[in-house]
Design a protein around this motif. Sequence first.
Motif, PDB file in Angstrom:
ATOM      1  N   THR A 133       8.097  39.129  53.894  1.00 33.68           N
ATOM      2  CA  THR A 133       8.431  38.526  55.195  1.00 33.68           C
ATOM      3  C   THR A 133       7.609  37.272  55.489  1.00 33.68           C
ATOM      4  O   THR A 133       7.999  36.470  56.330  1.00 33.68           O
ATOM      5  N   ILE A 134       6.461  37.099  54.804  1.00 30.55           N
ATOM      6  CA  ILE A 134       5.546  36.007  55.142  1.00 30.55           C
ATOM      7  C   ILE A 134       6.184  34.623  55.022  1.00 30.55           C
ATOM      8  O   ILE A 134       6.044  33.795  55.921  1.00 30.55           O
ATOM      9  N   PRO A 135       6.904  34.318  53.925  1.00 29.57           N
ATOM     10  CA  PRO A 135       7.453  32.961  53.795  1.00 29.57           C
ATOM     11  C   PRO A 135       8.812  32.761  54.445  1.00 29.57           C
ATOM     12  O   PRO A 135       9.390  31.680  54.336  1.00 29.57           O
ATOM     13  N   THR A 136       9.351  33.749  55.125  1.00 29.72           N
ATOM     14  CA  THR A 136      10.717  33.630  55.631  1.00 29.72           C
ATOM     15  C   THR A 136      10.790  32.792  56.901  1.00 29.72           C
ATOM     16  O   THR A 136       9.847  32.712  57.692  1.00 29.72           O
ATOM     17  N   LYS A 137      11.958  32.176  57.093  1.00 28.33           N
ATOM     18  CA  LYS A 137      12.206  31.395  58.306  1.00 28.33           C
ATOM     19  C   LYS A 137      12.195  32.294  59.541  1.00 28.33           C
ATOM     20  O   LYS A 137      11.797  31.856  60.625  1.00 28.33           O
ATOM     21  N   ASP A 138      12.650  33.526  59.382  1.00 28.35           N
ATOM     22  CA  ASP A 138      12.665  34.451  60.506  1.00 28.35           C
ATOM     23  C   ASP A 138      11.262  34.741  61.017  1.00 28.35           C
ATOM     24  O   ASP A 138      11.033  34.843  62.224  1.00 28.35           O
ATOM     25  N   ARG A 139      10.314  34.903  60.096  1.00 29.09           N
ATOM     26  CA  ARG A 139       8.943  35.179  60.520  1.00 29.09           C
ATOM     27  C   ARG A 139       8.372  33.977  61.279  1.00 29.09           C
ATOM     28  O   ARG A 139       7.727  34.135  62.323  1.00 29.09           O
ATOM     29  N   ILE A 140       8.623  32.780  60.774  1.00 32.11           N
ATOM     30  CA  ILE A 140       8.145  31.571  61.453  1.00 32.11           C
ATOM     31  C   ILE A 140       8.795  31.441  62.828  1.00 32.11           C
ATOM     32  O   ILE A 140       8.130  31.117  63.826  1.00 32.11           O
ATOM     33  N   GLU A 141      10.099  31.725  62.892  1.00 31.29           N
ATOM     34  CA  GLU A 141      10.804  31.664  64.171  1.00 31.29           C
ATOM     35  C   GLU A 141      10.245  32.691  65.153  1.00 31.29           C
ATOM     36  O   GLU A 141      10.081  32.404  66.351  1.00 31.29           O
ATOM     37  N   GLY A 142       9.927  33.891  64.649  1.00 32.83           N
ATOM     38  CA  GLY A 142       9.360  34.919  65.510  1.00 32.83           C
ATOM     39  C   GLY A 142       8.016  34.513  66.085  1.00 32.83           C
ATOM     40  O   GLY A 142       7.729  34.739  67.271  1.00 32.83           O
ATOM     41  N   LEU A 143       7.177  33.891  65.259  1.00 38.80           N
ATOM     42  CA  LEU A 143       5.863  33.438  65.721  1.00 38.80           C
ATOM     43  C   LEU A 143       5.997  32.309  66.747  1.00 38.80           C
ATOM     44  O   LEU A 143       5.285  32.289  67.765  1.00 38.80           O
ATOM     45  N   LEU A 144       6.923  31.397  66.490  1.00 37.79           N
ATOM     46  CA  LEU A 144       7.143  30.305  67.435  1.00 37.79           C
ATOM     47  C   LEU A 144       7.681  30.830  68.767  1.00 37.79           C
ATOM     48  O   LEU A 144       7.257  30.382  69.841  1.00 37.79           O
ATOM     49  N   ALA A 145       8.621  31.767  68.688  1.00 34.87           N
ATOM     50  CA  ALA A 145       9.199  32.336  69.900  1.00 34.87           C
ATOM     51  C   ALA A 145       8.132  33.045  70.731  1.00 34.87           C
ATOM     52  O   ALA A 145       8.109  32.939  71.964  1.00 34.87           O
ATOM     53  N   PHE A 146       7.249  33.764  70.034  1.00 30.30           N
ATOM     54  CA  PHE A 146       6.162  34.452  70.744  1.00 30.30           C
ATOM     55  C   PHE A 146       5.242  33.443  71.422  1.00 30.30           C
ATOM     56  O   PHE A 146       4.848  33.620  72.584  1.00 30.30           O
ATOM     57  N   LYS A 147       4.918  32.363  70.701  1.00 26.10           N
ATOM     58  CA  LYS A 147       4.020  31.341  71.241  1.00 26.10           C
ATOM     59  C   LYS A 147       4.650  30.627  72.424  1.00 26.10           C
ATOM     60  O   LYS A 147       3.979  30.313  73.429  1.00 26.10           O
ATOM     61  N   GLU A 148       5.958  30.374  72.318  1.00 29.74           N
ATOM     62  CA  GLU A 148       6.657  29.640  73.373  1.00 29.74           C
ATOM     63  C   GLU A 148       7.227  30.560  74.453  1.00 29.74           C
ATOM     64  O   GLU A 148       7.901  30.091  75.373  1.00 29.74           O
ATOM     65  N   LYS A 149       7.014  31.857  74.304  1.00 31.49           N
ATOM     66  CA  LYS A 149       7.455  32.861  75.280  1.00 31.49           C
ATOM     67  C   LYS A 149       8.957  32.782  75.529  1.00 31.49           C
ATOM     68  O   LYS A 149       9.433  32.692  76.661  1.00 31.49           O
ATOM     69  N   ARG A 150       9.717  32.820  74.454  1.00 30.79           N
ATOM     70  CA  ARG A 150      11.177  32.782  74.531  1.00 30.79           C
ATOM     71  C   ARG A 150      11.759  33.766  73.539  1.00 30.79           C
ATOM     72  O   ARG A 150      11.081  34.215  72.608  1.00 30.79           O
ATOM     73  N   PRO A 151      13.035  34.140  73.713  1.00 27.29           N
ATOM     74  CA  PRO A 151      13.673  35.041  72.745  1.00 27.29           C
ATOM     75  C   PRO A 151      13.803  34.350  71.391  1.00 27.29           C
ATOM     76  O   PRO A 151      14.132  33.160  71.329  1.00 27.29           O
ATOM     77  N   PRO A 152      13.574  35.048  70.300  1.00 27.95           N
ATOM     78  CA  PRO A 152      13.720  34.444  68.967  1.00 27.95           C
ATOM     79  C   PRO A 152      15.181  34.228  68.614  1.00 27.95           C
ATOM     80  O   PRO A 152      16.064  34.931  69.102  1.00 27.95           O
TER      81      PRO A 152
END
Length: 328
Positions: A304-323
């Motif tokens: 899961t580490i290199p996947t786009k989904d994981r990056i999107e999940g981290l960004l969504a968490f940081k930006e406080k929005r749904p992934p």
Amino acid sequence: MAAAALGGLGLLRGRLRLRLRLGASSPSSSSSSSSSSSSPLGRGAVAARAASGRSYGSEAREEEELRVRYLDDEHKGIVVLGLNRSHAKNALNKNLLKMMSKAVDALKSDKKVRTVIFRSEVPGIFCAGADLKERAKMHSSEVGSFVSKARATINEMANLPVPTIAAIDGTALGGGLELALACDIRVAASSAKMGLVETKLAIIPGAGGTQRLPRTIGVSLAKELIFSARIVDGEEAKSIGLISHVVEQNEAGDAAYRRALALAREFLPQGPVAMRVAKLAINQGMEVDLVTGLAIEEACYAQTIPTKDRIEGLLAFKEKRPPRYKGE
């Protein structure tokens, strides 16, 4: 070590007849066979998919023994496989097994699929097990091949990479309950007015029940139920872990399906790649010792580490929005 564990683990297969009986009478209104494909609660809407691609139809033909629906709108990502052999109480015959195998084969490589629900399109019955009328016409040399095909098809279902839910709005016998046992979660409907959830077990050539039942409820209890052929009601079935949820049947006769759909919707916001590797880690890890299981988990997490989904999940968490997951 982890790679070997991921690639080399297998399940022994056993023989068992399991019977799950649900009193689920349905009024005539529940047997309607036409509704919009965007309505997940309708029985008739169908999106039939072949291995080469997906085709849609507003209504399913009466002769379709398996109805495959790809839900839309807020249920997008949920696929419903509906057994539809009303004249044979959804008994598993050669054609139905072939259709199930093809559908599962298409689903396992479709990254847009998030959860699969197995249900019946026939009121009051989930699956009556093997089609004994068809089997009686088989040559003795064909029986072993048929049982092997049933076992392989159910194994294919169990190995789907996404969560699977069995919505049991009626009787499940033999291979019918084994089909449900192959799902990750089982939801059953019962009612004091319509009958209780019952389970009856008896040894016959089957599709893996002697292996899946002990893994589901524990070895000692599984042996006790098999040896005694004891009938248990819905609450006991839930308390021992045979069924995940027992719900009160409704007038439409689809309470278990509605509960399964609600569960599937809970899964949709989660990262699809993470869901797939989590299921793999759990399934494979349960077959080995803890140290090997932890190695399997580590190997799965690394995917899961290199996947786009994981990056999107981290960004969504940081930006406080749904992934906004894409399954990549």
